[in-house]
Design a protein around this motif. Structure first.
Motif, PDB file in Angstrom:
ATOM      1  N   GLY A 191      52.350 138.239  35.430  1.00 28.29           N
ATOM      2  CA  GLY A 191      52.451 137.279  36.522  1.00 28.29           C
ATOM      3  C   GLY A 191      52.582 135.858  35.991  1.00 28.29           C
ATOM      4  N   ARG A 192      51.459 135.128  36.000  1.00 28.59           N
ATOM      5  CA  ARG A 192      51.498 133.712  35.623  1.00 28.59           C
ATOM      6  C   ARG A 192      51.879 133.492  34.157  1.00 28.59           C
ATOM      7  NH1 ARG A 192      46.207 131.438  36.292  1.00 28.59           N
ATOM      8  NH2 ARG A 192      45.565 133.566  35.837  1.00 28.59           N
ATOM      9  N   GLY A 193      51.856 134.566  33.365  1.00 33.99           N
ATOM     10  CA  GLY A 193      52.237 134.448  31.961  1.00 33.99           C
ATOM     11  C   GLY A 193      53.715 134.719  31.706  1.00 33.99           C
ATOM     12  N   TRP A 194      54.532 134.664  32.765  1.00 38.77           N
ATOM     13  CA  TRP A 194      55.988 134.824  32.556  1.00 38.77           C
ATOM     14  C   TRP A 194      56.484 133.760  31.581  1.00 38.77           C
ATOM     15  CZ3 TRP A 194      59.659 131.064  33.917  1.00 38.77           C
ATOM     16  CH2 TRP A 194      59.168 129.985  34.676  1.00 38.77           C
ATOM     17  N   MET A 195      57.600 134.036  30.888  1.00 36.85           N
ATOM     18  CA  MET A 195      58.045 133.110  29.850  1.00 36.85           C
ATOM     19  C   MET A 195      59.300 132.313  30.215  1.00 36.85           C
ATOM     20  SD  MET A 195      57.083 135.287  26.468  1.00 36.85           S
ATOM     21  CE  MET A 195      55.352 135.597  26.111  1.00 36.85           C
ATOM     22  N   PRO A 253      46.965 135.392  22.007  1.00 39.83           N
ATOM     23  CA  PRO A 253      48.059 134.533  21.549  1.00 39.83           C
ATOM     24  C   PRO A 253      47.565 133.118  21.195  1.00 39.83           C
ATOM     25  CG  PRO A 253      48.636 135.651  23.605  1.00 39.83           C
ATOM     26  CD  PRO A 253      47.181 135.915  23.364  1.00 39.83           C
ATOM     27  N   THR A 254      48.085 132.570  20.097  1.00 37.43           N
ATOM     28  CA  THR A 254      47.698 131.216  19.662  1.00 37.43           C
ATOM     29  C   THR A 254      48.863 130.242  19.725  1.00 37.43           C
ATOM     30  OG1 THR A 254      48.183 131.852  17.386  1.00 37.43           O
ATOM     31  CG2 THR A 254      45.895 132.023  18.107  1.00 37.43           C
ATOM     32  N   TYR A 255      50.086 130.762  19.778  1.00 36.33           N
ATOM     33  CA  TYR A 255      51.251 129.884  19.730  1.00 36.33           C
ATOM     34  C   TYR A 255      52.439 130.617  20.314  1.00 36.33           C
ATOM     35  CZ  TYR A 255      55.268 127.379  17.857  1.00 36.33           C
ATOM     36  OH  TYR A 255      56.447 126.713  17.737  1.00 36.33           O
ATOM     37  N   LEU A 256      53.264 129.884  21.082  1.00 37.56           N
ATOM     38  CA  LEU A 256      54.486 130.476  21.626  1.00 37.56           C
ATOM     39  C   LEU A 256      55.611 129.467  21.486  1.00 37.56           C
ATOM     40  CD1 LEU A 256      55.910 132.753  23.308  1.00 37.56           C
ATOM     41  CD2 LEU A 256      55.248 131.459  25.336  1.00 37.56           C
ATOM     42  N   GLU A 257      56.746 129.949  21.021  1.00 34.33           N
ATOM     43  CA  GLU A 257      57.935 129.099  20.937  1.00 34.33           C
ATOM     44  C   GLU A 257      58.957 129.660  21.911  1.00 34.33           C
ATOM     45  OE1 GLU A 257      59.059 127.548  16.941  1.00 34.33           O
ATOM     46  OE2 GLU A 257      60.778 128.876  17.280  1.00 34.33           O
ATOM     47  N   LEU A 258      59.429 128.813  22.838  1.00 37.10           N
ATOM     48  CA  LEU A 258      60.408 129.239  23.829  1.00 37.10           C
ATOM     49  C   LEU A 258      61.694 128.438  23.648  1.00 37.10           C
ATOM     50  CD1 LEU A 258      58.233 129.552  27.083  1.00 37.10           C
ATOM     51  CD2 LEU A 258      59.080 131.395  25.606  1.00 37.10           C
ATOM     52  N   PRO A 259      62.828 129.027  24.037  1.00 33.57           N
ATOM     53  CA  PRO A 259      64.101 128.313  23.884  1.00 33.57           C
ATOM     54  C   PRO A 259      64.238 127.215  24.936  1.00 33.57           C
ATOM     55  CG  PRO A 259      64.440 130.375  25.030  1.00 33.57           C
ATOM     56  CD  PRO A 259      62.991 130.349  24.655  1.00 33.57           C
ATOM     57  N   ALA A 260      65.083 126.244  24.631  1.00 34.86           N
ATOM     58  CA  ALA A 260      65.369 125.176  25.588  1.00 34.86           C
ATOM     59  C   ALA A 260      66.184 125.738  26.752  1.00 34.86           C
ATOM     60  CB  ALA A 260      66.158 124.065  24.898  1.00 34.86           C
ATOM     61  N   ASP A 279      53.289 123.167  24.602  1.00 28.73           N
ATOM     62  CA  ASP A 279      52.753 121.803  24.635  1.00 28.73           C
ATOM     63  C   ASP A 279      53.770 120.884  25.307  1.00 28.73           C
ATOM     64  OD1 ASP A 279      50.405 122.404  23.332  1.00 28.73           O
ATOM     65  OD2 ASP A 279      51.166 121.920  21.340  1.00 28.73           O
ATOM     66  N   GLY A 280      53.273 119.977  26.106  1.00 27.77           N
ATOM     67  CA  GLY A 280      54.142 118.967  26.728  1.00 27.77           C
ATOM     68  C   GLY A 280      53.476 117.619  26.601  1.00 27.77           C
ATOM     69  N   PRO A 281      54.092 116.582  27.117  1.00 28.13           N
ATOM     70  CA  PRO A 281      53.480 115.252  27.037  1.00 28.13           C
ATOM     71  C   PRO A 281      52.114 115.258  27.730  1.00 28.13           C
ATOM     72  CG  PRO A 281      55.750 115.149  27.896  1.00 28.13           C
ATOM     73  CD  PRO A 281      55.370 116.594  27.848  1.00 28.13           C
ATOM     74  N   GLY A 282      51.071 114.978  26.971  1.00 27.64           N
ATOM     75  CA  GLY A 282      49.725 114.900  27.522  1.00 27.64           C
ATOM     76  C   GLY A 282      49.176 116.215  28.041  1.00 27.64           C
ATOM     77  N   ARG A 283      49.757 117.340  27.607  1.00 23.25           N
ATOM     78  CA  ARG A 283      49.322 118.632  28.137  1.00 23.25           C
ATOM     79  C   ARG A 283      49.380 119.674  27.018  1.00 23.25           C
ATOM     80  NH1 ARG A 283      52.790 122.118  29.422  1.00 23.25           N
ATOM     81  NH2 ARG A 283      54.439 120.592  29.677  1.00 23.25           N
ATOM     82  N   LYS A 284      48.311 120.447  26.901  1.00 23.64           N
ATOM     83  CA  LYS A 284      48.249 121.498  25.880  1.00 23.64           C
ATOM     84  C   LYS A 284      48.748 122.821  26.460  1.00 23.64           C
ATOM     85  CE  LYS A 284      45.770 119.896  22.194  1.00 23.64           C
ATOM     86  NZ  LYS A 284      46.314 119.967  20.839  1.00 23.64           N
ATOM     87  N   ALA A 285      49.426 123.576  25.621  1.00 24.03           N
ATOM     88  CA  ALA A 285      49.877 124.907  26.032  1.00 24.03           C
ATOM     89  C   ALA A 285      48.670 125.745  26.451  1.00 24.03           C
ATOM     90  CB  ALA A 285      50.596 125.575  24.868  1.00 24.03           C
ATOM     91  N   ASP A 286      48.821 126.498  27.543  1.00 19.33           N
ATOM     92  CA  ASP A 286      47.742 127.382  27.993  1.00 19.33           C
ATOM     93  C   ASP A 286      48.185 128.831  27.834  1.00 19.33           C
ATOM     94  OD1 ASP A 286      45.649 128.694  29.106  1.00 19.33           O
ATOM     95  OD2 ASP A 286      46.026 128.030  31.162  1.00 19.33           O
ATOM     96  N   LEU A 287      47.942 129.376  26.620  1.00 14.65           N
ATOM     97  CA  LEU A 287      48.366 130.751  26.362  1.00 14.65           C
ATOM     98  C   LEU A 287      47.418 131.760  26.987  1.00 14.65           C
ATOM     99  CD1 LEU A 287      49.787 130.277  22.811  1.00 14.65           C
ATOM    100  CD2 LEU A 287      51.048 130.827  24.872  1.00 14.65           C
ATOM    101  N   GLY A 288      46.328 131.269  27.561  1.00 15.57           N
ATOM    102  CA  GLY A 288      45.450 132.132  28.344  1.00 15.57           C
ATOM    103  C   GLY A 288      46.218 132.802  29.480  1.00 15.57           C
ATOM    104  N   LEU A 289      47.263 132.133  29.967  1.00 18.55           N
ATOM    105  CA  LEU A 289      48.080 132.720  31.049  1.00 18.55           C
ATOM    106  C   LEU A 289      48.741 134.005  30.567  1.00 18.55           C
ATOM    107  CD1 LEU A 289      49.819 129.449  32.350  1.00 18.55           C
ATOM    108  CD2 LEU A 289      47.907 130.672  33.409  1.00 18.55           C
TER     109      LEU A 289
END
Lengths: 134, 364
Positions: free
Chosen positions: A103-107, A39-46, A86-96
């Motif tokens: 497990g840790r890759g729950w959405m 995975p390279t990109y994930l879009e999640l709802p608010a 992605d969040g403030p000062g933090r890159k998305a980690d799709l490795g999860l």
């Protein structure tokens, strides 16, 4: 861990749903990750958005493909896995998602709508049979 | 449905974890370890590709040059022995039938043609060789073709062939021998890196592949080949190029020699055109703009369509190519792409997206 643990239910579109009281944790299956590749990109709802079962919840992309992620159950998003976006000062980690989709890759976590259930979803055995026939 | 064609390396791919997909009538490996790691291996070291599906055609006879000059947009007469040249095969109206490589030998010529266009180009050649003394031979099924690409590719192949190949200049080729059988080595590729492409008799495909692997090349599939060529902004037939697109709009005017003498398509290509032109796009976010995605202006006016787009594994950006009117083609122009209802911000970028760092050529 088994690729289809029996502690949760599955959608034919390769999401899993694990119930804890009236809150359901949602992710995608190892089979889905294998089909997508990396995975390279994930879009999640608010948080606060509501979905019917089968609605498009988000989008997941790999180098080669863009795929919708569907809400397996009806309800309101009460929490999302902020590590995956992605969040403030933090890159998305799709490795999860890649390494630990069950497990840790729950959405997201969805609070079941009144009267909603997981009954329409596949059992682990039914889902295992579906992907075996792939 | 007849089953797909298979290269002499098919069993190797299937036995080594490749995901095999149908491509242009062939069963081809799309990936082994994954597109990302394969792509990065080519940018940093060396990757190995089975490109035996590409069509290989030999030309012999006194009129071979005449036939090639007629059907090829670039100059053939101006080539030196051992030189390789990129160009187009066009229709009368300038529409692109294929993009091909022509090789010049002391004894004739050869061409490498896209797999998807093999039959079409063979028929086109057959039609235009009437009255000419030229023999055209399809060698696709008795030879294999392997590309080794990356900054370490040439060094890694040192000593493998009967003749040294490290001195070959970019876009030059040499006939030589591998395991005492004739082969052709060219300094060409489709990845934006230095590297070699090797044509061998079928039975030497697996030994050559295994020799290159043993020297450290990483097996790569067509998935990485596609993302590598996209970063290098190399057009792909069926995406950036088609019979409805001419080479000038595609940004390939450098491979069209209008003053070389008559060739098919020349009169049409002389005419000024106001049709949309090929541009590169870099998206602001990481989401990909896939082929077919509409491109719109900042104000929302429809402009054109994405022809190739992906998250770029080396640049770690979402990049795309597509066609827009020339007024919107200047680098820096702000545009949007409509990804299934979501408008994504993008800017026109100079091509190529990726250019390899200049390196001192290592002596062989």
């Amino acid at each position: 861990m088994s690729a289809t643990p029996p502690d949760r239910r599955y959608a034919t579109s390769h999401e899993w749903a694990k119930q804890d009281g009236d809150v359901v944790t949602v992710g995608i299956t190892p089979f889905a990750v294998e089909q997508l590749t990396e995975p390279t990109y994930l879009e999640l709802p608010a948080v606060g958005r509501s979905f019917a079962a089968g609605d498009e919840l988000g989008v997941i992309e790999s180098v080669k493909s863009t795929s919708p992620v569907y809400a397996p159950v009806a309800g309101e998003v009460v929490e999302r896995n902020e590590g995956l976006v992605d969040g403030p000062g933090r890159k998305a980690d799709l490795g999860l998602v890649n390494d630990d989709p069950l497990g840790r890759g729950w959405m997201v976590r969805i609070k079941l709508a009144p009267g909603a259930s997981l009954d329409h979803l596949l059992t682990a055995d039914q889902y295992a049979a579906q992907i075996a026939g792939h | 449905m007849p089953s797909n064609l298979r290269t002499p390396l098919y069993d190797w791919h299937a036995g080594h974890g490749a995901r095999v997909v149908p491509f242009a009538g062939w069963d081809m490996p799309v990936q082994y370890a994954g597109i990302g790691p394969e792509h990065r291996a080519v940018r940093t070291a060396a990757g190995l590709f089975d490109i035996s599906h590409m069509a290989r055609v030999d030309f012999a006879g006194p009129d071979a040059l005449k036939l090639l000059e007629l059907v090829f947009t670039n100059s053939v007469a101006g080539m030196r022995d051992g030189q390789v040249r990129y160009g187009l095969v066009c229709r009368d109206d300038g529409g692109i039938l294929d993009d091909i490589l022509v090789y010049r030998w002391p004894y004739g010529f050869a061409a490498v043609v896209n797999a998807s266009n093999r039959e079409k180009i063979l028929a086109w050649l057959d039609r235009h060789r009437a009255g000419l003394d030229v023999q055209v031979a399809d060698r696709t099924f008795d030879t294999a073709m392997v590309a080794v690409q990356g900054p370490k590719a040439v060094e890694l192949a040192a000593g493998l062939f009967a003749d040294p190949v490290g001195h070959l200049k970019y876009y030059f080729a040499t006939p030589t021998r591998y395991k005492d059988r004739p082969c052709v080595v060219s300094r060409t590729g489709y990845t934006g890196e230095d590297g070699l492409e090797v044509i061998v008799p079928n039975e030497l495909a697996v030994p050559l592949w295994e020799d290159l692997l043993a020297r450290g090349a990483v097996p790569c599939g067509l998935g990485a080949r596609d993302t590598l060529r996209l970063e290098a902004a190399m057009p792909l037939y069926g995406h950036e190029l088609s019979e409805e697109i001419d080479p000038i709009r595609a940004g390939l005017g450098w491979a069209v020699k209008l003053d070389k003498g008559p060739f098919i398509g020349r009169e049409a290509l002389r005419q000024p055109s106001d049709k949309p032109v090929r541009v590169g796009l870099v998206l602001d976010g990481k989401r990909a703009a896939r082929e077919g995605t509409p491109i719109v202006s900042a104000e929302g006016t429809p402009l054109g369509t994405v022809t190739s787009g992906s998250f770029a594994p080396w640049l770690e950006q979402s990049i795309a190519m597509g066609y827009v009117p020339a007024a919107y083609a200047a680098p820096g122009t702000r545009l949007k792409v409509d990804a299934r209802g979501t408008l994504l911000d993008a800017a026109v970028a100079p091509l190529p997206f990726y250019k390899r760092p200049k390196q001192a050529r290592a002596p062989e």
